[in-house]
Design a protein around this motif. Structure first.
Motif, PDB file in Angstrom:
ATOM      1  N   UNK A   1      -4.556  -2.586  -9.314  1.00 26.41           N
ATOM      2  CA  UNK A   1      -4.222  -3.752  -8.507  1.00 26.41           C
ATOM      3  C   UNK A   1      -4.805  -5.062  -9.015  1.00 26.41           C
TER       4      UNK A   1
ATOM      5  N   UNK B   1      -6.854  -5.665 -11.326  1.00 25.49           N
ATOM      6  CA  UNK B   1      -8.217  -5.665 -11.854  1.00 25.49           C
ATOM      7  C   UNK B   1      -8.193  -5.169 -13.287  1.00 25.49           C
TER       8      UNK B   1
ATOM      9  N   UNK C   1     -15.353  -4.215 -11.624  1.00 25.55           N
ATOM     10  CA  UNK C   1     -14.623  -3.003 -11.938  1.00 25.55           C
ATOM     11  C   UNK C   1     -14.994  -2.494 -13.332  1.00 25.55           C
TER      12      UNK C   1
ATOM     13  N   UNK D   1     -19.571   2.402  -5.537  1.00 24.12           N
ATOM     14  CA  UNK D   1     -18.107   2.282  -5.536  1.00 24.12           C
ATOM     15  C   UNK D   1     -17.586   1.631  -4.254  1.00 24.12           C
ATOM     16  N   UNK D   2     -18.005   2.113  -3.069  1.00 21.03           N
ATOM     17  CA  UNK D   2     -17.527   1.409  -1.873  1.00 21.03           C
ATOM     18  C   UNK D   2     -17.971  -0.050  -1.837  1.00 21.03           C
TER      19      UNK D   2
ATOM     20  N   UNK E   1     -18.278  -2.025  -4.403  1.00 18.21           N
ATOM     21  CA  UNK E   1     -17.391  -2.772  -5.294  1.00 18.21           C
ATOM     22  C   UNK E   1     -16.043  -3.021  -4.618  1.00 18.21           C
ATOM     23  N   UNK E   2     -15.484  -1.949  -4.034  1.00 13.48           N
ATOM     24  CA  UNK E   2     -14.175  -2.098  -3.390  1.00 13.48           C
ATOM     25  C   UNK E   2     -14.276  -3.058  -2.204  1.00 13.48           C
ATOM     26  N   UNK E   3     -15.359  -2.946  -1.479  1.00 16.87           N
ATOM     27  CA  UNK E   3     -15.547  -3.798  -0.310  1.00 16.87           C
ATOM     28  C   UNK E   3     -15.641  -5.267  -0.733  1.00 16.87           C
TER      29      UNK E   3
ATOM     30  N   UNK F   1     -14.442  -6.561  -3.339  1.00 20.21           N
ATOM     31  CA  UNK F   1     -13.101  -6.966  -3.761  1.00 20.21           C
ATOM     32  C   UNK F   1     -12.224  -7.266  -2.539  1.00 20.21           C
ATOM     33  N   UNK F   2     -12.343  -6.423  -1.510  1.00 21.79           N
ATOM     34  CA  UNK F   2     -11.538  -6.626  -0.301  1.00 21.79           C
ATOM     35  C   UNK F   2     -11.936  -7.926   0.404  1.00 21.79           C
TER      36      UNK F   2
ATOM     37  N   UNK G   1      -9.766   4.703  -5.802  1.00 25.91           N
ATOM     38  CA  UNK G   1      -9.867   3.254  -5.696  1.00 25.91           C
ATOM     39  C   UNK G   1      -8.852   2.721  -4.683  1.00 25.91           C
ATOM     40  N   UNK G   2      -7.611   3.141  -4.818  1.00 20.36           N
ATOM     41  CA  UNK G   2      -6.579   2.632  -3.901  1.00 20.36           C
ATOM     42  C   UNK G   2      -6.840   3.079  -2.469  1.00 20.36           C
TER      43      UNK G   2
ATOM     44  N   UNK H   1      -9.776   3.743  -1.144  1.00 25.70           N
ATOM     45  CA  UNK H   1     -10.889   2.948  -0.623  1.00 25.70           C
ATOM     46  C   UNK H   1     -10.418   1.552  -0.256  1.00 25.70           C
ATOM     47  N   UNK H   2      -9.637   0.969  -1.156  1.00 21.85           N
ATOM     48  CA  UNK H   2      -9.160  -0.377  -0.914  1.00 21.85           C
ATOM     49  C   UNK H   2      -8.316  -0.408   0.359  1.00 21.85           C
TER      50      UNK H   2
ATOM     51  N   UNK I   1     -10.639  -0.332   3.363  1.00 24.17           N
ATOM     52  CA  UNK I   1     -11.297  -1.610   3.663  1.00 24.17           C
ATOM     53  C   UNK I   1     -10.283  -2.641   4.150  1.00 24.17           C
ATOM     54  N   UNK I   2      -9.082  -2.614   3.535  1.00 23.20           N
ATOM     55  CA  UNK I   2      -8.053  -3.558   3.963  1.00 23.20           C
ATOM     56  C   UNK I   2      -7.607  -3.289   5.393  1.00 23.20           C
TER      57      UNK I   2
ATOM     58  N   UNK J   1     -13.844   4.330   4.472  1.00 21.33           N
ATOM     59  CA  UNK J   1     -14.184   4.231   3.061  1.00 21.33           C
ATOM     60  C   UNK J   1     -15.430   5.036   2.735  1.00 21.33           C
ATOM     61  N   UNK J   2     -16.433   4.920   3.607  1.00 24.94           N
ATOM     62  CA  UNK J   2     -17.668   5.646   3.327  1.00 24.94           C
ATOM     63  C   UNK J   2     -17.483   7.151   3.497  1.00 24.94           C
TER      64      UNK J   2
ATOM     65  N   UNK K   1     -15.921   8.441   0.204  1.00 30.46           N
ATOM     66  CA  UNK K   1     -16.858   8.675  -0.908  1.00 30.46           C
ATOM     67  C   UNK K   1     -17.811   9.810  -0.580  1.00 30.46           C
TER      68      UNK K   1
END
Lengths: 512, 508
Positions: A68, A70, A134, A179-180, A182-184, A186-187, B408-409, B411-412, B415-416, B423-424, B427
């Motif tokens: 996406x 990145x 990333x 990882x969460x 990083x994604x967070x 980014x969000x 990744x998607x 998780x995203x 969060x979105x 998300x947690x 993981x």
């Protein structure tokens, strides 16, 4: 060659070295030549980048999008350029040392050993030059995986257990927390690029709970920074051969950790945001406790490598501390600490290995009087230890000084006390070793129980504890010369610290 | 009408018609080649279909030229074209892979039957995916299920437990199919049509408040349970671990990648295009039914996987957990969630198939699929060991593999969707995957191969050799796909994203 290309090649060349090492599996001399050749070229490439960055350029390369929008992308800024150059330079030193150590020790699977090293250094450079979170995460994970075979090199039960803890903690924290995070990020921010001044300002409520929570995810999620209580992997990784401990667990892996923390604090959070919000306040104290506690544990370790490992845990937290102080001086102190501690600690680890190869001693208590047999090794150890403690005229004194200034700037006067106390503890557990080696006799009591003093040195030529005292019995040249070189490097850096300081200065500025 | 216009029907009609001919071939090798060619042709058609859908948009094909909604419609959009690509691709590789392995596991005279059943199974799965007719889904589902029961039962020569596993699967699968068809009956009662697009139109037509009525809601409940059983969604997964564990090795490699994924796809299709998240009850279902089911599966099944001695059972439980991820993506009810789900359907197919193939190689040489066969595998079967390690890392979600892209998607999306807690949990659950995969990888890397006892030599008493090339090549193609699609996500993520947007937009 342009600096953009140099970035790309500085990661590609070690991988070419990977195949070179593989190709010359059966010809050790050619194999090591492949490693050294790749090392030399990599160093030149990182120096090109270093020079370009010093001239104010920000060379960059973008490979391709993975998820996406990145991309895997690289962008050299002062902090990364310094770390990459440091890694490449010390890789050469360490490779020379490895040749002496691994051959002197008749280790098996040496080809696999050198192959894993090339991947590790390539990924460490990838971390250094990463242009976004990333990319950093990707190379961070590759670094973990490529060093796993090195930690478990001996393949016995102890190595398996050490490896399990190593991989368990590093993978667990990076997948579970980093990882969460990083994604967070980014969000929240809609971008993950490392940007001077940070990307979170204005995107999160500065006083809200998200900011410290996110910072915590990074601080503990970057397990390689070994902030307590995420540190146990480091002492456990000491089952690895000494060159691995010297290079990876004093330089590449752990420094990749604290480097990431520093980079994220500076370019993702932004010093200003942290200073205004006070989100980092708690972490200053976690780092401080980590510094003191790890030193206290180190004092009780008789095994030299274990002592150095805990000393590393303590010294790494200096960098975290500098980042969390959220002042320019703190960040500069942390950044300099990355370089200075790398040289100092690598010296100490290589000396520990030389002592092991030369005299087969690994316990501190057995090293009494050994300095008169191995004066060069212990001389280098002495200089390295002084640098770690922070005594002039050695490079290690500058970061301590800057950190104190940073603490004063942040109004954290208690931290000054912590830093002073920590240095005293360092004196006790590090400087005591060469002092014992030079000034004490190997057998500390006579038959009638009298403690031997300085006057009772064993006469030259007399044999005690199986060692002929007075006669030089150094470890092989290839294991002694490298620590001497890094010790001299620590000395030189004291005088050139100002140049490095000027080079790093842009990282504390908000704009480019 | 040119042949190009017939493209949507070709991947289904071709294997369906040709499969019986495999029985006529008395020779197992000939049947194998025949199956590879037929599956390969189906794959080529699916790839062309995907290319065409990407370029031109949705293709509607009226079977026998009977116009929908009366006739059966094949309706290809990006979502099902992607799933079809996966199913036919894995089928081709599994068929190519199978020969060396399957002929040691079943009687020679059964080989042609095996390949016939294999092709029928693929046809059924492709048919379920391609069709735009709700009842047609049921028909193809039964075609694929019946052949799968037979394929699983073929494992009986190696291990008699395959028979009870197949019987269990038969009972549970039939229950699922029955629930599904009851749901369809209720929908038909409520709307008077079976064409998916038409059902959608009927449901949204009429005076406001008329739809959905309780009959429609009940229909959805039946369909959810039916498909949940087929997809082995926790806690409806009980048939699955044994079926995967005792089926012939090559069969596990195929059905693990394809059959449950297709069921998840059907669930997505019914939830989003036929009913649509604009209905309140769908929203409620996503939040209060699907989310807990997904989370429970992610944790329960993963934890069970940690304690499995049998690697195939471990992988099967891991599949239950991974289906939890797909359902979790769906349960967000967002475009991003759906996209993550579709990506994971595709990616998980790639990794699980590669993993089961590696187990099949071990099974071929050592005759076991327990952990004990994996000790020191790098020293005995380095390419198989490397394949297991790479695809295992992909399952864990290490960067540069498809597993990472999926995670990744997902998780995203979490969060979105404003659900950081999800998300947690994602993981946290993948940390359990680190444990169960890491456990086997540690055996592979750090143990010495047994020097005495049964496993010191291969099944024939010779020193253990690497698996034959006919197995290694298909397996490594899949491993390569695991890495390629982990780096380049144009195909998966982009198509899945567009597909998700189309699905959420309703059945236009």
């Amino acid at each position: 060659m342009t600096a953009d290309l140099a970035i790309l090649f500085s990661m590609a060349v070690p991988l070419v070295g990977f195949f070179g090492v593989w190709l010359f599996d059966k010809q050790p001399n050619l194999r090591e030549a492949a490693t050294l050749g790749a090392g030399a070229i990599t160093l030149i490439l990182t120096l090109i980048v270093f020079h370009a960055v010093g001239a104010g350029a920000r060379p960059e390369v973008e490979l391709f999008d993975v998820v996406s929008g990145l991309p895997i992308a690289f962008r050299a800024e002062p902090l990364g350029a310094m770390f990459a150059t440091l890694g490449a330079g010390l890789w050469i030193v360490n490779s020379i040392y490895s040749i002496g150590y691994m051959r002197g020790h008749h280790e098996k699977h040496q080809t696999r050993f050198y192959m894993c090293f090339t991947v590790a250094i390539a990924s460490a450079i990838g971390v250094a030059y990463s242009a976004n979170l990333f990319t950093l995460f990707v190379f961070y994970e590759v670094l973990t995986l490529s060093t796993f075979p090195l930690v478990t090199h001996k393949g016995d039960e102890a190595a398996r257990n050490g490896g399990r803890i190593y991989l368990g903690i590093l993978m667990g924290t990076s997948i579970g927390l980093l990882l969460p995070a990083v994604v967070w990020t980014f969000a929240i921010a809609g971008t993950a690029d490392f940007t001077p001044g940070g990307i979170l300002a204005g995107k999160v409520d500065a006083a809200g709970p998200v900011l410290p929570f996110l910072l915590g995810l990074y601080a503990f999620g970057i397990g390689k920074a070994a902030l307590m209580p995420i540190h146990p992997w480091l002492p456990n990784a000491m089952v690895a051969p000494t060159p691995v401990s010297a290079f990876l667990h004093a330089v590449a892996v752990v420094k990749a950790g604290v480097f990431s923390v520093l980079k994220i604090v500076v370019y993702i959070f932004g010093i200003d945001l942290l200073a205004i919000s006070g989100a980092a306040g708690g972490f200053v104290w976690i780092a401080a406790v980590s510094i003191l506690l790890a030193s206290a544990i180190a004092m009780n370790k008789d095994n030299l490598k274990a002592r150095l490992a805990y000393s590393t845990v303590s010294q790494l937290s200096y960098v975290t501390l500098g980042a969390m102080l959220a002042t320019s001086m703190g960040v500069m102190g942390g950044a300099l600490q990355i370089a200075m501690h790398a040289l100092g600690k690598m010296t100490l680890f290589m000396c520990a290995g030389a002592i092991y190869v030369g005299a087969h001693k690994s316990l501190v208590s057995e090293m009494r009087g050994l300095g008169r047999v191995m004066p060069f090794t212990f001389g280098a150890f002495f200089i390295g230890a002084m640098s770690i403690v922070g005594l002039p005229p050695l490079g290690g004194s500058w970061p301590k000084f800057l950190l104190m200034l940073g603490a004063a700037d942040a109004g954290q006067l208690a931290i000054l006390g912590v830093l002073i106390l920590s240095s005293l503890m360092n004196v006790a557990y590090l400087l005591s070793i060469p002092v014992m080696a030079f000034y004490m006799s190997p057998d500390e009591r006579t038959d009638d129980g009298r403690v031997l003093g300085l006057d009772d040195r064993a006469p030259a030529g007399e044999t005690r504890l199986g060692v002929k005292w007075g006669a030089l019995k150094e470890a092989p040249l290839l294991t002694v010369a490298p620590p001497i070189a890094t010790a001299l490097g620590a000395l030189l850096l004291f005088f050139f610290a100002n140049a490095l300081y000027d080079f790093l200065l842009p990282i504390t500025e908000g704009g480019r | 009408m040119t042949i190009a216009d017939q493209l949507p029907v070709l991947p289904i009609i071709l294997p369906l018609v040709l499969a019986p001919f495999a029985i006529l071939l008395r020779n197992g090798r000939a049947a194998h080649v025949f199956a590879v060619v037929v599956c390969g042709a189906a794959f080529a058609f699916c790839a062309m279909l995907l290319a065409r859908v990407t370029a031109e948009g949705v293709i509607s094909y009226a079977l026998g030229d009977w116009a929908p909604p009366i006739g059966i419609e094949y309706r290809v959009d990006l979502a099902n074209a992607l799933v079809m690509l996966l199913v036919s691709g894995v089928a081709t590789l599994a068929a190519a892979f199978s020969y060396a392995s399957i002929r040691t596991e079943i009687d020679d005279r059964q080989l042609p039957l095996f390949y016939a059943a294999f092709m029928i199974c693929m046809t059924g799965l492709l048919g379920v995916t391609v069709t735009g007719d709700a009842f047609n889904v049921f028909v193809f589902l039964e075609i694929s299920s019946l052949s799968t029961y037979a394929l699983v039962a073929l494992g009986a020569r190696v291990d008699r437990r395959a028979l009870t596993a197949a019987f269990n699967y038969l009972v549970m699968g039939t229950l699922g199919a029955t629930f599904f068809v009851i749901g369809l009956g209720l929908i038909y009662q409520a709307t008077g049509t079976l064409n998916m697009a038409d059902i959608r139109a009927q449901l949204s037509a009429g005076p406001p408040g008329a739809m959905p009525n309780s009959m429609v809601e009940a229909a959805f409940a039946f369909i959810l349970v039916g498909m949940g059983l087929k997809a082995a969604a926790f806690p409806m997964h009980l048939w699955m671990p044994n079926a995967y564990a005792y089926a012939p090795s090559a069969v596990s490699a195929f059905i693990a990648a394809a059959s449950t994924k297709v069921a998840v796809y059907v669930l997505i299709r019914f939830t989003f295009t036929i009913f649509g998240s604009d209905f309140d009850f769908i929203d409620a279902m996503l939040t209060y039914v699907l989310t807990p089911i997904a989370l429970a599966g992610m944790f329960f099944a993963s934890i069970v996987a940690v304690f499995q001695e049998d690697v195939k059972r471990m992988l099967a439980y891991s599949s239950v957990g991974q289906i939890g991820y797909m359902l979790l993506g769906i349960s967000f009810g967002t475009e991003a969630g759906l996209q993550a789900s579709l990506i994971h359907i595709f990616n998980h197919g790639l990794m699980k198939s590669a993993l089961f193939m590696a187990v099949a190689c071990v099974m071929l040489r050592l005759g076991v699929h327990t952990c004990s066969g994996f000790h020191g595998l790098t020293k005995r079967m380095p390419f198989t060991a490397a394949a297991f390690i790479f695809s295992g890392l992909s399952l864990v979600g290490v960067p540069l593999t498809v597993g990472f892209v999926s995670k990744w998607y997902l998780l995203q999306a979490a969060f979105d969707a404003g659900r950081p807690w999800a998300g947690f949990l994602i993981v946290a659950s993948s940390l359990i995957a680190v444990v169960y995969v890491g456990r086997v990888i540690e055996l592979i890397l750090l143990r010495d191969p047994p020097s005495e006892g049964l496993l010191a030599n291969d099944v024939d008493g010779n020193p253990v050799r690497e698996a034959p090339l006919s197995m290694l090549i298909p397996m490594w193609v899949l491993v390569g796909a695991n890495i390629y699609f982990g780096l380049r996500t144009d195909l998966t993520a982009e198509i899945a994203g567009r597909a998700a947007a189309a699905l959420m937009g309703g059945a236009q």
